[in-house]
Design an enzyme around this catalytic site. Structure first.
Site, mmCIF file in Angstrom:
data_model
loop_
_atom_site.group_PDB
_atom_site.id
_atom_site.type_symbol
_atom_site.label_atom_id
_atom_site.label_comp_id
_atom_site.label_asym_id
_atom_site.label_seq_id
_atom_site.Cartn_x
_atom_site.Cartn_y
_atom_site.Cartn_z
ATOM 1 N N ARG A 251 0.857 -1.179 0.000
ATOM 2 C CA ARG A 251 0.000 0.000 0.000
ATOM 3 C C ARG A 251 0.900 1.239 0.000
ATOM 4 O O ARG A 251 1.972 1.246 0.624
ATOM 5 C CB ARG A 251 -0.879 0.032 1.264
ATOM 6 C CG ARG A 251 -2.036 -0.949 1.212
ATOM 7 C CD ARG A 251 -3.123 -0.519 0.261
ATOM 8 N NE ARG A 251 -4.307 -1.365 0.338
ATOM 9 C CZ ARG A 251 -4.517 -2.438 -0.428
ATOM 10 N NH1 ARG A 251 -3.580 -2.810 -1.304
ATOM 11 N NH2 ARG A 251 -5.622 -3.146 -0.311
ATOM 12 N N GLU B 134 -4.576 7.109 -5.595
ATOM 13 C CA GLU B 134 -4.760 6.392 -6.869
ATOM 14 C C GLU B 134 -6.266 6.259 -7.188
ATOM 15 O O GLU B 134 -7.082 6.207 -6.260
ATOM 16 C CB GLU B 134 -4.103 5.010 -6.805
ATOM 17 C CG GLU B 134 -4.732 4.072 -5.802
ATOM 18 C CD GLU B 134 -4.001 2.725 -5.687
ATOM 19 O OE1 GLU B 134 -4.672 1.722 -5.912
ATOM 20 O OE2 GLU B 134 -2.793 2.725 -5.387
ATOM 21 N N HIS C 62 -1.733 -0.528 -10.057
ATOM 22 C CA HIS C 62 -2.295 -1.412 -9.038
ATOM 23 C C HIS C 62 -2.812 -2.693 -9.708
ATOM 24 O O HIS C 62 -3.958 -3.079 -9.540
ATOM 25 C CB HIS C 62 -3.422 -0.712 -8.271
ATOM 26 C CG HIS C 62 -3.665 -1.312 -6.928
ATOM 27 N ND1 HIS C 62 -4.165 -0.603 -5.853
ATOM 28 C CD2 HIS C 62 -3.502 -2.562 -6.463
ATOM 29 C CE1 HIS C 62 -4.292 -1.398 -4.810
ATOM 30 N NE2 HIS C 62 -3.902 -2.600 -5.156
HETATM 31 C C1 8YV Z 1 -6.940 -5.839 -5.443
HETATM 32 C C2 8YV Z 1 -5.440 -5.285 -3.557
HETATM 33 O O1 8YV Z 1 -6.856 -6.285 -6.730
HETATM 34 O O2 8YV Z 1 -5.659 -7.444 -2.684
HETATM 35 C C3 8YV Z 1 -5.623 -6.232 -2.426
HETATM 36 O O3 8YV Z 1 -5.731 -5.745 -1.281
HETATM 37 O O4 8YV Z 1 -5.221 -4.136 -3.371
HETATM 38 C C4 8YV Z 1 -5.532 -5.810 -4.946
HETATM 39 O O5 8YV Z 1 -5.046 -7.124 -5.001
HETATM 40 C C5 8YV Z 1 -7.622 -4.504 -5.531
HETATM 41 O O6 8YV Z 1 -7.930 -4.056 -4.308
HETATM 42 C C6 8YV Z 1 -8.898 -4.669 -6.357
HETATM 43 O O7 8YV Z 1 -9.078 -3.585 -7.183
#
Ligand code: 8YV
Length: 314
Positions: free
Chosen positions: A233, A262, A280
């Site tokens: 993150r 983002e 992402h």
């Molecule tokens: C997700 C992510 O694809 O798993 C997570 O926490 O941030 C990513 O793998 C995303 O949140 C979906 O848009």
């Protein structure tokens, strides 16, 4: 009467169709007036379906007085107000394990791509520079280099496992040494870890405790020859300090899949040549996103059927 569920972000059709079939989905992201939608449907909302990158904050949760469950499409639930959910007895689920290896693959791919300058090399061909200027500039070896893993959880472990295939000298920081990591060096201090890393992977689950754990001290310890790779993150890194270091050359380079605000980035990133910018996308394979969607829907279905939840975190 299908349960009313508030949908925070978009999902692929293969998830949207069964969701629409099983629940009364209210698409917050599709409305021009979010306040009006919440005022109208908030009291009927029993579930919130969100994503790791979007979460559910206090404003959303408090607009739904009869909320029972929040399901997260993603493993990271740092953007969900967990304390509020605990205080109100609201269940929270995520989608662990199914995405671990894709995210680790992507982090290693970012290191190799940026470390060996594959995108610049592609441009060297496309631009005609290869014919006009000759050989592409030399880069640095990746195999046998030093790697640091900041956070040896599921994703960090899979990254380290992959890097061991490159005969890298691997160290990691975590709360304590891990029995399963005897081949790698435990270094509790993030600054010391950064100092002995050519490539520093940030693979920590984000929390208030880890916020800006990669600050100027860690960034300067990686230094002008090093690279920071972030597949966790943005909040784990002090982004302003990162940009200062990249612009001044105090940090050699960065490969980032996550950003503050983002999908809107700080425009300073777009002026830099020493940063690999990714949208992402680390978990973004068909197989993994289908598995994530299925797990998210299974949690929702199980809750309203009064059955045990496949992957509850609260
Ligand atoms: C997700 C992510 O694809 O798993 C997570 O926490 O941030 C990513 O793998 C995303 O949140 C979906 O848009």
């Amino acid at each position: 009467q299908k349960p009313h569920v508030l949908q925070v972000g978009s999902y692929p059709d293969w998830d949207q169709q069964p969701l629409d079939a099983g629940f009364h989905m209210h698409r917050l992201f599709d409305t021009s007036d979010k306040v009006a939608l919440l005022a109208e449907v908030g009291p009927n909302i029993r579930g919130i379906a969100t994503r790791g990158d979007l979460g559910a904050g206090a404003d959303l949760i408090n607009a739904c007085p009869n909320l029972e469950i929040i399901v997260v499409y993603g493993v990271g639930y740092d953007a969900v107000d967990i304390a509020l959910c605990k205080s109100r007895g609201i269940r929270v689920t995520n989608t662990p394990d199914v995405l671990t290896r894709d995210v680790a693959d992507y982090g290693v791919a970012m290191m190799l791509c940026h470390g060996r300058r594959l995108i610049d090399a592609q441009n060297w061909v496309h631009s005609g520079d290869w014919s006009a200027k000759g050989m592409f500039p030399l880069t640095k070896r990746v195999h046998q280099a030093r790697a640091g893993i900041l956070g040896l959880g599921r994703i960090g472990y899979e990254v380290a496992r992959r890097l061991s295939g490159f005969d890298m000298d691997i160290a990691y920081s975590d709360i304590g040494p891990k029995d399963f990591a005897k081949d790698w060096t435990f270094e509790p201090d993030p600054v010391a870890l950064a100092r002995r890393s050519d490539y520093l992977f940030v693979t920590l689950a984000a929390s208030a405790e880890t916020r800006h754990i990669v600050g100027r001290d860690v960034i300067d310890a990686v230094g002008p020859e090093g690279m920071i790779i972030n597949i966790s993150r943005a909040s784990n890194i002090d982004e302003s300090a990162l940009l200062d270091a990249l612009e001044s050359g105090r940090l050699g380079s960065a490969a980032l899949d996550v950003f503050e605000g983002e999908p809107a980035l700080n425009p300073r990133f777009l002026k830099l040549q020493n940063v690999l910018l990714q949208p992402h996308a680390a978990s973004g394979t068909v197989q993994t996103r289908k598995a994530m969607g299925q797990m998210m829907r299974d949690n929702l279905t199980a809750h309203f059927a009064g059955q045990p939840l496949p992957s509850a975190v609260v």
